[in-house]
Motif scaffolding. Structure first.
Motif, PDB file in Angstrom:
ATOM      1  N   LEU A  26       0.724  -1.227   0.051  1.00  0.00           N
ATOM      2  CA  LEU A  26       0.048   0.060  -0.111  1.00  0.00           C
ATOM      3  C   LEU A  26       0.811   1.259   0.045  1.00  0.00           C
ATOM      4  CD1 LEU A  26      -2.836  -0.773   2.436  1.00  0.00           C
ATOM      5  CD2 LEU A  26      -3.024  -0.708   0.134  1.00  0.00           C
ATOM      6  N   PHE A  27       2.022   1.200   0.712  1.00  0.00           N
ATOM      7  CA  PHE A  27       2.995   2.562   0.954  1.00  0.00           C
ATOM      8  C   PHE A  27       3.414   2.707  -0.407  1.00  0.00           C
ATOM      9  CE2 PHE A  27       7.467   3.095   1.291  1.00  0.00           C
ATOM     10  CZ  PHE A  27       7.349   4.466   1.066  1.00  0.00           C
ATOM     11  N   GLY A  28       3.881   1.613  -1.154  1.00  0.00           N
ATOM     12  CA  GLY A  28       4.568   1.653  -2.490  1.00  0.00           C
ATOM     13  C   GLY A  28       3.510   2.287  -3.369  1.00  0.00           C
ATOM     14  N   ALA A  29       2.261   1.936  -3.429  1.00  0.00           N
ATOM     15  CA  ALA A  29       1.336   2.425  -4.585  1.00  0.00           C
ATOM     16  C   ALA A  29       0.978   3.928  -4.135  1.00  0.00           C
ATOM     17  CB  ALA A  29      -0.002   1.678  -4.223  1.00  0.00           C
ATOM     18  N   LEU A  30       0.916   4.356  -2.668  1.00  0.00           N
ATOM     19  CA  LEU A  30       0.580   5.769  -2.459  1.00  0.00           C
ATOM     20  C   LEU A  30       1.868   6.462  -2.893  1.00  0.00           C
ATOM     21  CD1 LEU A  30      -1.018   5.283   0.965  1.00  0.00           C
ATOM     22  CD2 LEU A  30      -2.029   6.116  -0.999  1.00  0.00           C
ATOM     23  N   ASN A  31       3.172   6.032  -2.614  1.00  0.00           N
ATOM     24  CA  ASN A  31       4.454   6.723  -2.910  1.00  0.00           C
ATOM     25  C   ASN A  31       4.400   7.163  -4.320  1.00  0.00           C
ATOM     26  OD1 ASN A  31       6.665   8.071  -2.172  1.00  0.00           O
ATOM     27  ND2 ASN A  31       7.731   6.231  -3.008  1.00  0.00           N
ATOM     28  N   ARG A  32       4.063   6.199  -5.203  1.00  0.00           N
ATOM     29  CA  ARG A  32       4.153   6.348  -6.576  1.00  0.00           C
ATOM     30  C   ARG A  32       3.379   7.474  -7.022  1.00  0.00           C
ATOM     31  NH1 ARG A  32       5.095   0.769  -6.581  1.00  0.00           N
ATOM     32  NH2 ARG A  32       3.010   0.200  -6.714  1.00  0.00           N
ATOM     33  N   THR A  33       2.026   7.449  -6.382  1.00  0.00           N
ATOM     34  CA  THR A  33       1.081   8.688  -6.506  1.00  0.00           C
ATOM     35  C   THR A  33       1.470  10.225  -6.246  1.00  0.00           C
ATOM     36  OG1 THR A  33      -0.614   6.878  -6.354  1.00  0.00           O
ATOM     37  CG2 THR A  33      -1.318   9.147  -6.144  1.00  0.00           C
ATOM     38  N   TRP A  34       2.253   9.978  -5.127  1.00  0.00           N
ATOM     39  CA  TRP A  34       2.801  11.131  -4.382  1.00  0.00           C
ATOM     40  C   TRP A  34       3.959  11.800  -5.091  1.00  0.00           C
ATOM     41  CZ3 TRP A  34       7.230  12.418  -1.707  1.00  0.00           C
ATOM     42  CH2 TRP A  34       7.237  13.618  -1.012  1.00  0.00           C
ATOM     43  N   PRO A  36       5.105  11.941  -8.231  1.00  0.00           N
ATOM     44  CA  PRO A  36       4.998  13.007  -9.507  1.00  0.00           C
ATOM     45  C   PRO A  36       4.575  14.398  -8.939  1.00  0.00           C
ATOM     46  CG  PRO A  36       4.219  10.834  -9.886  1.00  0.00           C
ATOM     47  CD  PRO A  36       4.328  10.738  -8.358  1.00  0.00           C
ATOM     48  N   PHE A  37       3.671  14.535  -8.012  1.00  0.00           N
ATOM     49  CA  PHE A  37       3.028  15.817  -7.493  1.00  0.00           C
ATOM     50  C   PHE A  37       4.490  16.624  -7.048  1.00  0.00           C
ATOM     51  CE2 PHE A  37      -0.975  13.667  -7.529  1.00  0.00           C
ATOM     52  CZ  PHE A  37      -1.440  14.252  -8.363  1.00  0.00           C
ATOM     53  N   PHE A  38       5.064  15.905  -6.031  1.00  0.00           N
ATOM     54  CA  PHE A  38       6.271  16.464  -5.223  1.00  0.00           C
ATOM     55  C   PHE A  38       7.280  16.914  -6.429  1.00  0.00           C
ATOM     56  CE2 PHE A  38      10.790  15.438  -4.055  1.00  0.00           C
ATOM     57  CZ  PHE A  38      10.716  16.517  -2.851  1.00  0.00           C
ATOM     58  N   PHE A  39       7.764  15.891  -7.257  1.00  0.00           N
ATOM     59  CA  PHE A  39       8.769  16.515  -8.379  1.00  0.00           C
ATOM     60  C   PHE A  39       8.234  17.661  -9.115  1.00  0.00           C
ATOM     61  CE2 PHE A  39      10.308  12.176  -7.351  1.00  0.00           C
ATOM     62  CZ  PHE A  39      11.777  12.524  -7.012  1.00  0.00           C
ATOM     63  N   ASP A  40       6.844  17.580  -9.559  1.00  0.00           N
ATOM     64  CA  ASP A  40       6.519  18.519 -10.571  1.00  0.00           C
ATOM     65  C   ASP A  40       6.246  19.804  -9.796  1.00  0.00           C
ATOM     66  OD1 ASP A  40       6.487  16.814 -12.723  1.00  0.00           O
ATOM     67  OD2 ASP A  40       4.491  16.502 -12.560  1.00  0.00           O
ATOM     68  N   GLU A  41       5.784  19.939  -8.512  1.00  0.00           N
ATOM     69  CA  GLU A  41       5.330  21.075  -7.940  1.00  0.00           C
ATOM     70  C   GLU A  41       6.761  21.644  -7.205  1.00  0.00           C
ATOM     71  OE1 GLU A  41       2.051  19.864  -5.549  1.00  0.00           O
ATOM     72  OE2 GLU A  41       0.834  19.873  -7.097  1.00  0.00           O
ATOM     73  N   GLN A  47       4.974  25.449  -3.802  1.00  0.00           N
ATOM     74  CA  GLN A  47       5.222  25.155  -2.304  1.00  0.00           C
ATOM     75  C   GLN A  47       4.016  24.633  -1.499  1.00  0.00           C
ATOM     76  OE1 GLN A  47       8.572  24.516  -1.500  1.00  0.00           O
ATOM     77  NE2 GLN A  47       8.560  24.316   0.550  1.00  0.00           N
ATOM     78  N   ASP A  48       3.082  25.549  -1.636  1.00  0.00           N
ATOM     79  CA  ASP A  48       1.967  25.529  -0.942  1.00  0.00           C
ATOM     80  C   ASP A  48       1.018  24.211  -1.430  1.00  0.00           C
ATOM     81  OD1 ASP A  48       2.545  27.555   0.548  1.00  0.00           O
ATOM     82  OD2 ASP A  48       1.282  28.815  -0.739  1.00  0.00           O
ATOM     83  N   ALA A  49       0.892  23.965  -2.665  1.00  0.00           N
ATOM     84  CA  ALA A  49       0.376  22.891  -2.963  1.00  0.00           C
ATOM     85  C   ALA A  49       0.660  21.592  -2.873  1.00  0.00           C
ATOM     86  CB  ALA A  49       0.039  23.065  -4.647  1.00  0.00           C
ATOM     87  N   MET A  50       2.382  21.546  -2.944  1.00  0.00           N
ATOM     88  CA  MET A  50       2.810  20.421  -2.703  1.00  0.00           C
ATOM     89  C   MET A  50       2.716  19.947  -1.127  1.00  0.00           C
ATOM     90  SD  MET A  50       6.272  19.316  -1.124  1.00  0.00           S
ATOM     91  CE  MET A  50       7.343  20.424  -1.266  1.00  0.00           C
ATOM     92  N   MET A  51       2.758  21.044  -0.232  1.00  0.00           N
ATOM     93  CA  MET A  51       2.831  20.608   1.149  1.00  0.00           C
ATOM     94  C   MET A  51       1.459  20.202   1.523  1.00  0.00           C
ATOM     95  SD  MET A  51       5.641  20.893   2.544  1.00  0.00           S
ATOM     96  CE  MET A  51       5.212  20.626   4.188  1.00  0.00           C
ATOM     97  N   GLU A  52       0.363  20.776   0.952  1.00  0.00           N
ATOM     98  CA  GLU A  52      -0.927  20.265   0.968  1.00  0.00           C
ATOM     99  C   GLU A  52      -1.298  18.783   0.802  1.00  0.00           C
ATOM    100  OE1 GLU A  52      -5.704  21.167  -0.016  1.00  0.00           O
ATOM    101  OE2 GLU A  52      -4.088  22.246  -0.993  1.00  0.00           O
ATOM    102  N   LYS A  53      -0.555  18.433  -0.339  1.00  0.00           N
ATOM    103  CA  LYS A  53      -0.694  16.922  -0.824  1.00  0.00           C
ATOM    104  C   LYS A  53       0.277  16.090   0.175  1.00  0.00           C
ATOM    105  CE  LYS A  53      -1.609  17.746  -5.541  1.00  0.00           C
ATOM    106  NZ  LYS A  53      -1.746  19.131  -5.608  1.00  0.00           N
ATOM    107  N   THR A  54       1.527  16.738   0.646  1.00  0.00           N
ATOM    108  CA  THR A  54       2.099  15.862   1.656  1.00  0.00           C
ATOM    109  C   THR A  54       1.473  15.607   3.157  1.00  0.00           C
ATOM    110  OG1 THR A  54       4.161  17.022   0.686  1.00  0.00           O
ATOM    111  CG2 THR A  54       4.480  16.073   2.902  1.00  0.00           C
ATOM    112  N   ARG A  55       1.021  16.557   3.500  1.00  0.00           N
ATOM    113  CA  ARG A  55      -0.032  16.458   4.757  1.00  0.00           C
ATOM    114  C   ARG A  55      -1.038  15.359   4.603  1.00  0.00           C
ATOM    115  NH1 ARG A  55       0.729  22.040   4.982  1.00  0.00           N
ATOM    116  NH2 ARG A  55       2.460  22.733   6.555  1.00  0.00           N
ATOM    117  N   ASN A  56      -1.614  15.508   3.672  1.00  0.00           N
ATOM    118  CA  ASN A  56      -2.648  14.433   3.305  1.00  0.00           C
ATOM    119  C   ASN A  56      -1.874  12.955   3.125  1.00  0.00           C
ATOM    120  OD1 ASN A  56      -4.770  16.282   3.087  1.00  0.00           O
ATOM    121  ND2 ASN A  56      -4.613  16.412   0.569  1.00  0.00           N
ATOM    122  N   PHE A  57      -0.895  12.863   2.505  1.00  0.00           N
ATOM    123  CA  PHE A  57      -0.193  11.567   2.291  1.00  0.00           C
ATOM    124  C   PHE A  57       0.190  11.151   3.717  1.00  0.00           C
ATOM    125  CE2 PHE A  57       3.982   9.702   0.417  1.00  0.00           C
ATOM    126  CZ  PHE A  57       3.526   8.255   0.354  1.00  0.00           C
TER     127      PHE A  57
END
Length: 222
Positions: A26-34, A36-41, A47-57
């Motif tokens: 499950l972690f591997g699947a979630l990490n593969r989702t997160w 691309p957002f991290f690198f692109d943002e 920074q704000d959009a990336m941190m919001e997704k990070t906190r959700n993760f």
């Protein structure tokens, strides 16, 4: 384990590891989702959009890990024959290792972003050698639980080294200071302690698990 204890210990350990590995998948699947957002943002300076997704993760995986260990004893006893039940108590230690490995995701991906792959390799090699040494020491003391604990400790050292290096590398711009993830780590640690304290009180563990599950479903809906 086979050399220091016996083959049956290897079987029990391996079965428990296989069960806990569900969370790692499950972690591997979630990490593969997160990722691309991290690198692109990061590249685009969002920074704000990336941190919001990070906190959700962080929140989602913390709840999943806590729920997993809260329900483990009963579910594992359905999953495994009684011959393997002696390894029930080490499954939360496997999950702790995976959780620490999950926290390593943040500094490691920052190192990849900054193209410091040699550092990732060096820390991984050091942690692996430390794991071998700790296995030798702890298996003699506490058996197969020592092997699981050795892995958790080595992952803890790995997280510490990556975090300290990234704080130095970022020179104040590292996006994941301790205040971002520490509260989630503390929450997981408290649930881990609760699981061992209430190991025989199934309705308490399942009750807390239900509350966490409902909380997270409402958060996802929101």
């Amino acid at each position: 384990l086979q050399h220091m204890i016996d083959t049956s210990a290897v079987g029990c350990y391996g079965y428990a590891w296989q069960f806990a590995n569900i969370l790692f998948i499950l972690f591997g699947a979630l990490n593969r989702t997160w990722c691309p957002f991290f690198f692109d943002e990061m590249k685009e300076g969002k920074q704000d959009a990336m941190m919001e997704k990070t906190r959700n993760f962080l929140e989602l995986f913390t709840v999943l890990a806590c729920g997993f260990i809260l329900l483990t004893p009963e579910v594992y006893h359905v999953y495994a024959r009684q011959d393997y039940w002696s390894s029930t108590g080490i499954i939360p230690l496997f999950v702790a290792s995976y959780y620490i490995n999950f926290l390593c995701t943040f500094p490691v991906n920052y190192e990849y972003y900054r193209m410091k792959t040699k550092v990732v390799a060096a820390v991984t090699i050091f942690s692996s050698l430390l794991n071998v040494a700790l296995n030798y020491i702890l298996i003699q003391s506490i058996g197969m639980a020592g092997a699981a604990l050795a892995t958790a400790i080595s992952h803890g050292i790995q997280l510490t080294l990556h975090y300290l290096y990234c704080r130095w590398l970022g020179q104040g711009s590292y996006p994941f200071p301790m205040k971002v993830w520490a509260k989630y780590g503390v929450a997981f640690g408290l649930v881990l302690a609760f699981v061992y304290a209430a190991e025989s009180i199934w309705f308490l563990r399942w009750g807390v698990g239900a509350v966490l599950g409902i909380f997270e479903l409402l958060r996802i809906k929101k």
